[in-house]
Write a protein that holds these residues in place. Sequence first.
Motif, PDB file in Angstrom:
ATOM      1  N   ALA A 166      -8.962  -0.641   6.846  1.00  0.00           N
ATOM      2  CA  ALA A 166      -8.409   0.771   6.382  1.00  0.00           C
ATOM      3  C   ALA A 166      -6.875   0.873   6.617  1.00  0.00           C
ATOM      4  N   PHE A 167      -6.249   1.994   5.900  1.00  0.00           N
ATOM      5  CA  PHE A 167      -5.062   2.248   6.219  1.00  0.00           C
ATOM      6  C   PHE A 167      -4.697   3.739   6.268  1.00  0.00           C
ATOM      7  N   VAL A 168      -3.671   4.037   6.833  1.00  0.00           N
ATOM      8  CA  VAL A 168      -3.042   5.567   6.801  1.00  0.00           C
ATOM      9  C   VAL A 168      -1.684   5.433   5.996  1.00  0.00           C
ATOM     10  N   ALA A 169      -1.451   6.355   5.150  1.00  0.00           N
ATOM     11  CA  ALA A 169      -0.248   6.332   4.717  1.00  0.00           C
ATOM     12  C   ALA A 169       0.538   7.599   4.486  1.00  0.00           C
TER      13      ALA A 169
ATOM     14  N   MET B 257      -5.686   8.791   4.003  1.00  0.00           N
ATOM     15  CA  MET B 257      -6.335   7.747   4.768  1.00  0.00           C
ATOM     16  C   MET B 257      -7.077   7.072   3.541  1.00  0.00           C
ATOM     17  N   GLY B 258      -7.154   5.891   3.481  1.00  0.00           N
ATOM     18  CA  GLY B 258      -8.088   4.818   2.481  1.00  0.00           C
ATOM     19  C   GLY B 258      -8.642   3.872   3.186  1.00  0.00           C
ATOM     20  N   THR B 259      -9.866   3.497   2.545  1.00  0.00           N
ATOM     21  CA  THR B 259     -10.339   2.062   3.197  1.00  0.00           C
ATOM     22  C   THR B 259     -10.199   1.112   2.301  1.00  0.00           C
ATOM     23  N   LEU B 260     -10.616  -0.069   2.424  1.00  0.00           N
ATOM     24  CA  LEU B 260     -10.411  -1.291   1.833  1.00  0.00           C
ATOM     25  C   LEU B 260     -11.627  -1.803   1.312  1.00  0.00           C
TER      26      LEU B 260
ATOM     27  N   LEU C 289       0.244   2.124   7.371  1.00  0.00           N
ATOM     28  CA  LEU C 289      -0.308   1.391   8.742  1.00  0.00           C
ATOM     29  C   LEU C 289      -1.798   1.178   8.494  1.00  0.00           C
ATOM     30  N   LEU C 290      -2.139  -0.360   8.846  1.00  0.00           N
ATOM     31  CA  LEU C 290      -3.285  -0.825   8.646  1.00  0.00           C
ATOM     32  C   LEU C 290      -4.125  -0.730   9.927  1.00  0.00           C
TER      33      LEU C 290
ATOM     34  N   LEU D 123       0.837  -1.321  -0.028  1.00  0.00           N
ATOM     35  CA  LEU D 123      -0.013   0.152  -0.029  1.00  0.00           C
ATOM     36  C   LEU D 123       0.759   1.463   0.034  1.00  0.00           C
ATOM     37  N   ALA D 124       1.987   1.276   0.820  1.00  0.00           N
ATOM     38  CA  ALA D 124       2.825   2.481   0.676  1.00  0.00           C
ATOM     39  C   ALA D 124       3.344   2.658  -0.724  1.00  0.00           C
TER      40      ALA D 124
END
Length: 387
Positions: A246-249, A234-237, A104-105, A94-95
């Motif tokens: 979700a994750f934050v990059a 921030m993105g959701t899966l 980070l998940l 994802l990064a």
Amino acid sequence: MTPAFAQLADNLENIARQNLYRSRRVTESPQGVNLQLDGRKLLNFCSNDYLGMANHPDVVKAFKTAANQYGVGSGSAHLICGHSFAHHALEEELAAFTGRDRALLFSTGYMANMGVISSLLGRADTVFEDRLNHASLLDGGLLSGARFKRYAHADIDHLGTSLQKAAGNKLIVTDGIFSMDGDFAPLKELSLVAKNHNAWLMVDDAHGLGIIGAHGGGLLEYYGLKQDEVAVLMGTLGKGFGTFGAFVAGSEVLIETLIQKARTYIYTTALPAAIAEATRASLKLVIAENWRRDKLEKLTARFRSGAQQLGLQVMASSSPIQPIVIGDSKRAVEISNGLLNAGFLISAIRPPTVPQGSARLRVTFSAMHEEQQIDQLLDALAKSMTC
């Protein structure tokens, strides 16, 4: 019934009188454009599974294989013993996908937004939120204890005036694509005003990642913005990727800060490793299969053209979210029920999810829809809106 619960019962009756009562429907099939719901077969036009990944055979296979390898539950929080190779590999992928140092998940998008904002800000700081932001962003700002300021929707001048008066750390928070209107946030202008006022910019691109951009990189790819221009992504899966979580990059410093301080990361069980492996499979498809994004764009254009010919009040959106403003909540529910009887599933969205007087039908498209189904929907709308 105790007096306290009697008051709750009165509150429920009041919600019903205002035509704002919500009820769940029970699905009996996998997610898709054809949905079995409460014993009926329906054409589904209200899912966020934009790319049709929720029941993709490769994604399902990856989930099953990983469940055999890792089991069902992750057993613990990431910082105890719940962080598997699958989680770690997905974070690295994802990064790379988002062009950021690290990712980070989180177990849900709601937890990600609350965790990030409350980790970055305190009582001496200020958070600035678009008036139409998702509830999770608003709740994250309130939870942080920072001074809470809302600016008029996409209004850069209003935001700039508020920033001039703020002290401490400043965080600007916005949806990327607004989930109930479908419009794009003016991210280039927001990044400039953030830079000019020494503020951080956080973008929740839940409805853009996978769907927007030549390679599915979302609004940041669409606008050509990098990590130094948008500090927090921030993105959701569970939408474009069709899975869950979700994750934050962002930068190394951001991610390490969240690992140490984000309570919604530290104090919750990690999402199952099988979900992570399913998402890894989905991510590969999202990157490789541009036809899904191309088809979504064509379907959206076909719908908008037909809706305008019918005189429907469609909002200014170029995303797969195409809201039709009705206004009155009761009327929105009546039209939604009429469409249901005709075999189409479209939710009526009412206050407080949207502002008073702006109840709407939230029409969404999937790459699995066909042009014929768009035409069938337009015919059904033409009949339902005149009843």
